[in-house]
Design a protein around this motif. Structure first.
Motif, PDB file in Angstrom:
ATOM      1  N   LEU A   1      46.619  35.585  37.769  1.00  0.00           N
ATOM      2  CA  LEU A   1      48.001  35.947  38.369  1.00  0.00           C
ATOM      3  C   LEU A   1      47.590  37.117  36.611  1.00  0.00           C
ATOM      4  O   LEU A   1      48.529  38.195  36.666  1.00  0.00           O
ATOM      5  CB  LEU A   1      48.998  34.725  38.247  1.00  0.00           C
ATOM      6  N   ASP A   2      47.237  36.313  35.352  1.00  0.00           N
ATOM      7  CA  ASP A   2      47.555  36.282  34.226  1.00  0.00           C
ATOM      8  C   ASP A   2      46.426  38.426  33.851  1.00  0.00           C
ATOM      9  O   ASP A   2      47.143  38.962  33.663  1.00  0.00           O
ATOM     10  CB  ASP A   2      46.958  35.274  33.486  1.00  0.00           C
ATOM     11  N   LEU A   3      45.843  37.994  34.409  1.00  0.00           N
ATOM     12  CA  LEU A   3      44.484  39.230  34.916  1.00  0.00           C
ATOM     13  C   LEU A   3      45.241  40.205  35.149  1.00  0.00           C
ATOM     14  O   LEU A   3      45.111  41.460  35.161  1.00  0.00           O
ATOM     15  CB  LEU A   3      43.296  38.975  35.297  1.00  0.00           C
ATOM     16  N   PHE A   4      46.067  39.682  36.569  1.00  0.00           N
ATOM     17  CA  PHE A   4      46.614  40.781  37.415  1.00  0.00           C
ATOM     18  C   PHE A   4      47.224  41.706  36.835  1.00  0.00           C
ATOM     19  O   PHE A   4      47.844  43.407  36.972  1.00  0.00           O
ATOM     20  CB  PHE A   4      46.743  40.179  38.807  1.00  0.00           C
ATOM     21  N   LEU A   5      48.521  41.319  36.393  1.00  0.00           N
ATOM     22  CA  LEU A   5      49.264  41.661  34.854  1.00  0.00           C
ATOM     23  C   LEU A   5      49.886  41.930  34.301  1.00  0.00           C
ATOM     24  O   LEU A   5      50.066  42.847  33.776  1.00  0.00           O
ATOM     25  CB  LEU A   5      50.876  40.658  35.154  1.00  0.00           C
ATOM     26  N   ASN A   6      48.538  41.446  32.932  1.00  0.00           N
ATOM     27  CA  ASN A   6      47.818  41.747  31.726  1.00  0.00           C
ATOM     28  C   ASN A   6      47.025  42.465  31.811  1.00  0.00           C
ATOM     29  O   ASN A   6      46.891  43.139  30.671  1.00  0.00           O
ATOM     30  CB  ASN A   6      48.647  40.207  30.931  1.00  0.00           C
ATOM     31  N   ALA A   7      45.792  42.514  32.351  1.00  0.00           N
ATOM     32  CA  ALA A   7      44.749  43.114  32.072  1.00  0.00           C
ATOM     33  C   ALA A   7      45.087  44.579  32.405  1.00  0.00           C
ATOM     34  O   ALA A   7      45.848  45.248  33.173  1.00  0.00           O
ATOM     35  CB  ALA A   7      43.234  43.126  32.432  1.00  0.00           C
ATOM     36  N   PRO A   8      44.124  45.413  31.236  1.00  0.00           N
ATOM     37  CA  PRO A   8      43.938  47.029  31.432  1.00  0.00           C
ATOM     38  C   PRO A   8      43.271  47.321  32.209  1.00  0.00           C
ATOM     39  O   PRO A   8      42.704  47.105  33.000  1.00  0.00           O
ATOM     40  CB  PRO A   8      43.361  47.613  29.720  1.00  0.00           C
ATOM     41  N   LEU A   9      44.162  48.520  32.882  1.00  0.00           N
ATOM     42  CA  LEU A   9      43.581  48.684  34.268  1.00  0.00           C
ATOM     43  C   LEU A   9      42.172  48.367  34.447  1.00  0.00           C
ATOM     44  O   LEU A   9      41.442  48.835  34.881  1.00  0.00           O
ATOM     45  CB  LEU A   9      44.406  49.620  34.635  1.00  0.00           C
ATOM     46  N   ASP A  10      41.544  49.509  33.815  1.00  0.00           N
ATOM     47  CA  ASP A  10      40.154  50.047  33.511  1.00  0.00           C
ATOM     48  C   ASP A  10      39.281  49.221  32.578  1.00  0.00           C
ATOM     49  O   ASP A  10      38.204  48.905  34.440  1.00  0.00           O
ATOM     50  CB  ASP A  10      39.777  51.689  32.145  1.00  0.00           C
ATOM     51  N   GLU A  11      39.683  48.106  32.172  1.00  0.00           N
ATOM     52  CA  GLU A  11      38.227  46.369  32.121  1.00  0.00           C
ATOM     53  C   GLU A  11      38.705  45.993  33.404  1.00  0.00           C
ATOM     54  O   GLU A  11      37.771  45.667  33.535  1.00  0.00           O
ATOM     55  CB  GLU A  11      39.231  45.701  30.986  1.00  0.00           C
ATOM     56  N   LEU A  12      40.265  45.515  33.883  1.00  0.00           N
ATOM     57  CA  LEU A  12      39.863  44.822  34.981  1.00  0.00           C
ATOM     58  C   LEU A  12      39.450  45.412  36.629  1.00  0.00           C
ATOM     59  O   LEU A  12      38.313  45.389  37.204  1.00  0.00           O
ATOM     60  CB  LEU A  12      41.162  44.924  35.644  1.00  0.00           C
ATOM     61  N   CYS A  13      38.958  46.917  36.686  1.00  0.00           N
ATOM     62  CA  CYS A  13      38.493  48.177  37.442  1.00  0.00           C
ATOM     63  C   CYS A  13      37.154  46.818  37.280  1.00  0.00           C
ATOM     64  O   CYS A  13      36.062  46.748  37.651  1.00  0.00           O
ATOM     65  CB  CYS A  13      38.779  49.514  37.679  1.00  0.00           C
ATOM     66  N   LYS A  14      36.686  47.757  35.903  1.00  0.00           N
ATOM     67  CA  LYS A  14      35.424  47.202  35.383  1.00  0.00           C
ATOM     68  C   LYS A  14      34.919  45.938  35.573  1.00  0.00           C
ATOM     69  O   LYS A  14      33.255  46.006  36.466  1.00  0.00           O
ATOM     70  CB  LYS A  14      35.261  47.528  34.345  1.00  0.00           C
ATOM     71  N   LEU A  15      35.871  45.447  35.461  1.00  0.00           N
ATOM     72  CA  LEU A  15      34.817  43.544  35.710  1.00  0.00           C
ATOM     73  C   LEU A  15      35.069  43.483  37.341  1.00  0.00           C
ATOM     74  O   LEU A  15      33.437  43.037  37.850  1.00  0.00           O
ATOM     75  CB  LEU A  15      36.494  42.433  35.082  1.00  0.00           C
ATOM     76  N   ALA A  16      35.377  44.110  38.083  1.00  0.00           N
ATOM     77  CA  ALA A  16      35.994  43.973  39.599  1.00  0.00           C
ATOM     78  C   ALA A  16      34.654  44.654  39.513  1.00  0.00           C
ATOM     79  O   ALA A  16      33.718  44.878  40.854  1.00  0.00           O
ATOM     80  CB  ALA A  16      36.809  44.536  40.161  1.00  0.00           C
ATOM     81  N   ASN A  17      34.348  45.893  38.998  1.00  0.00           N
ATOM     82  CA  ASN A  17      32.897  46.538  39.846  1.00  0.00           C
ATOM     83  C   ASN A  17      31.425  45.987  39.597  1.00  0.00           C
ATOM     84  O   ASN A  17      30.826  45.983  40.158  1.00  0.00           O
ATOM     85  CB  ASN A  17      33.302  48.169  38.964  1.00  0.00           C
ATOM     86  N   ALA A  18      31.901  44.893  38.497  1.00  0.00           N
ATOM     87  CA  ALA A  18      30.213  44.694  38.117  1.00  0.00           C
ATOM     88  C   ALA A  18      29.973  43.804  38.995  1.00  0.00           C
ATOM     89  O   ALA A  18      29.237  43.413  39.234  1.00  0.00           O
ATOM     90  CB  ALA A  18      30.633  44.460  36.044  1.00  0.00           C
ATOM     91  N   GLU A  19      31.186  42.546  39.115  1.00  0.00           N
ATOM     92  CA  GLU A  19      31.340  42.157  40.186  1.00  0.00           C
ATOM     93  C   GLU A  19      30.801  42.777  41.839  1.00  0.00           C
ATOM     94  O   GLU A  19      29.942  41.581  42.257  1.00  0.00           O
ATOM     95  CB  GLU A  19      32.429  40.966  40.607  1.00  0.00           C
ATOM     96  N   LYS A  20      31.359  43.172  41.874  1.00  0.00           N
ATOM     97  CA  LYS A  20      30.964  44.550  43.279  1.00  0.00           C
ATOM     98  C   LYS A  20      29.257  44.606  43.734  1.00  0.00           C
ATOM     99  O   LYS A  20      28.480  44.677  44.487  1.00  0.00           O
ATOM    100  CB  LYS A  20      31.835  45.557  43.696  1.00  0.00           C
TER     101      LYS A  20
END
Ligand code: V47
Ligand code: SF4
Length: 345
Positions: free
Chosen positions: A10-29
């Motif tokens: 929830l914290d990541l979803f609400l507060n992480a900067p969008l580009d950082e969140l997407c980068k993290l998820a892309n690395a996981e993908k």
């Protein structure tokens, strides 16, 4: 990466900067699938829009059989649509419809049996958990018995529809009278135990809160731990036209919200292989961005789609295999053709 708790997600979803969140998820993908993006040559067959329920977000269903826009295809129509798709290389038929008040369970068994006989190679991805519960109700059987019979008739996998938001307090508001979240989960649990793989959806961007989305995903993650069998998670973007929820939620959610939802799904659902960017609902541009934010699947060519278009979708209803490949390659990614069971070609 350690498993995310609900509050971390929830914290990541609400507060992480969008580009950082997407980068993290892309690395996981990429750690799971590299540059591959899966797609399927498929056709949706929405065999009837007559439905005994009236979910408030649904613009597709008709309660009255004699409404001028109600339809109920006979087998030969279904068969012709299947034949046309298979002639074009389809490997999956995605068959779902309303809960028709009159058809007996035998009608659905025969539908699959005949399709399987005539088209032995195509995957039959048919009937949501909601339809399975309806068949159980009208036949006096359990969902397990229903699915065992359908498997014998040719069913390969269950689509992920009908999950909406599994949190009951939200469900009660958007689709009162529909099977409960627990019942939806129980059907998928039973399917996995019968060796029938399934998908899971989440209808978002209406009245639910971010906490509800994460709680929904937690229920799916728990079920996948207990009885594995989900192939893909599909965030469904709520479309607001011509439905009973329109007055309360008249807009489609933002692109940022869609990308955050895809990304957090990739990070939180560590036991589900794929996150799908369902281009029919995201729109092609946003779906392409989702491929860099954790999604590893684009669903398919589709050919015909009625549910989202009834609710105002404006994207074209079908896409050629060539365009599908081109779109993926233009993103610097590698298209991988698959079927409903994720066999690749
Ligand atoms: O169950 C209904 C949803 C679902 C609206 O399993 C709406 O591979 C948005 O489940 N706005 C059907 N969505 C679609 C579906 C699906 C799609 C693609 C792939 C797979 C899969 C499954 O559409 C319904 C419902 O949750 N829906 N009305 C609406 N207004
Ligand atoms: Fe019927 Fe499905 Fe529409 Fe609900 S979402 S009214 S169950 S067709």
């Amino acid at each position: 990466m350690n498993r995310l708790t609900e509050s971390q997600a929830l914290d990541l979803f609400l507060n992480a900067p969008l580009d950082e969140l997407c980068k993290l998820a892309n690395a996981e993908k990429e750690s799971r699938h590299g540059k591959s993006v899966y797609w399927v040559n498929n056709r949706q067959i929405n065999y009837t829009n007559v439905c005994v329920l009236h979910c408030r977000f649904c613009a597709f269903s008709k309660i009255k059989k004699d409404s001028p826009t109600a339809y109920d295809w006979d087998y030969s129509t279904i068969r012709d649509k299947a034949a046309e798709a298979i002639a074009g290389g389809a490997r999956e038929l995605h068959i779902v419809g309303g809960l028709h008040p009159d058809h007996p369970f035998d009608y659905y068994i025969e539908m699959l049996r005949k399709l399987r006989k005539e088209f032995p190679a195509v995957n039959l991805k048919a009937f949501t958990a909601v339809e399975i519960c309806h068949f159980a109700k009208i036949s006096g059987q359990t969902p397990e018995q229903i699915m065992a019979t359908l498997k014998d008739a040719g069913l390969d996998t269950l689509p992920g529809g009908g999950a909406e938001i599994l949190v009951q307090s939200v469900r009660d508001q958007i689709c009162p009278g529909k099977e409960t979240g627990e019942e939806w989960l129980a059907v998928h649990r039973a399917a996995h135990k019968l060796g029938i793989p399934t998908n899971a959806t989440m209808l978002f961007g209406h009245i639910e809160k971010p906490e509800d989305r994460i709680a929904h995903m937690r229920m799916l993650r728990d079920l996948q731990d207990e009885a594995p069998g989900f192939f893909a998670f599909i965030p469904l973007v709520y479309h607001p036209e011509h439905n009973a929820l329109h007055k309360i939620v008249p807009h489609i959610t933002s692109e940022e919200d869609i990308l955050r939802t895809v990304a957090i799904a990739r990070l939180f659902l560590d036991n589900i292989p794929h996150i799908k960017a369902y281009w029919i609902q995201m729109g092609i541009e946003t779906a392409m961005k989702a491929l860099h934010a954790g999604a590893s699947d684009l669903d398919g060519t589709i050919i015909e789609e009625k549910i989202t278009h009834a609710a105002g979708a404006t994207v074209p209803i079908g896409m050629s295999p060539q365009r599908m490949r081109e779109l993926i390659e233009n993103e610097g990614l590698v298209p991988v053709e698959r079927d409903a069971k994720y066999e690749t070609y």
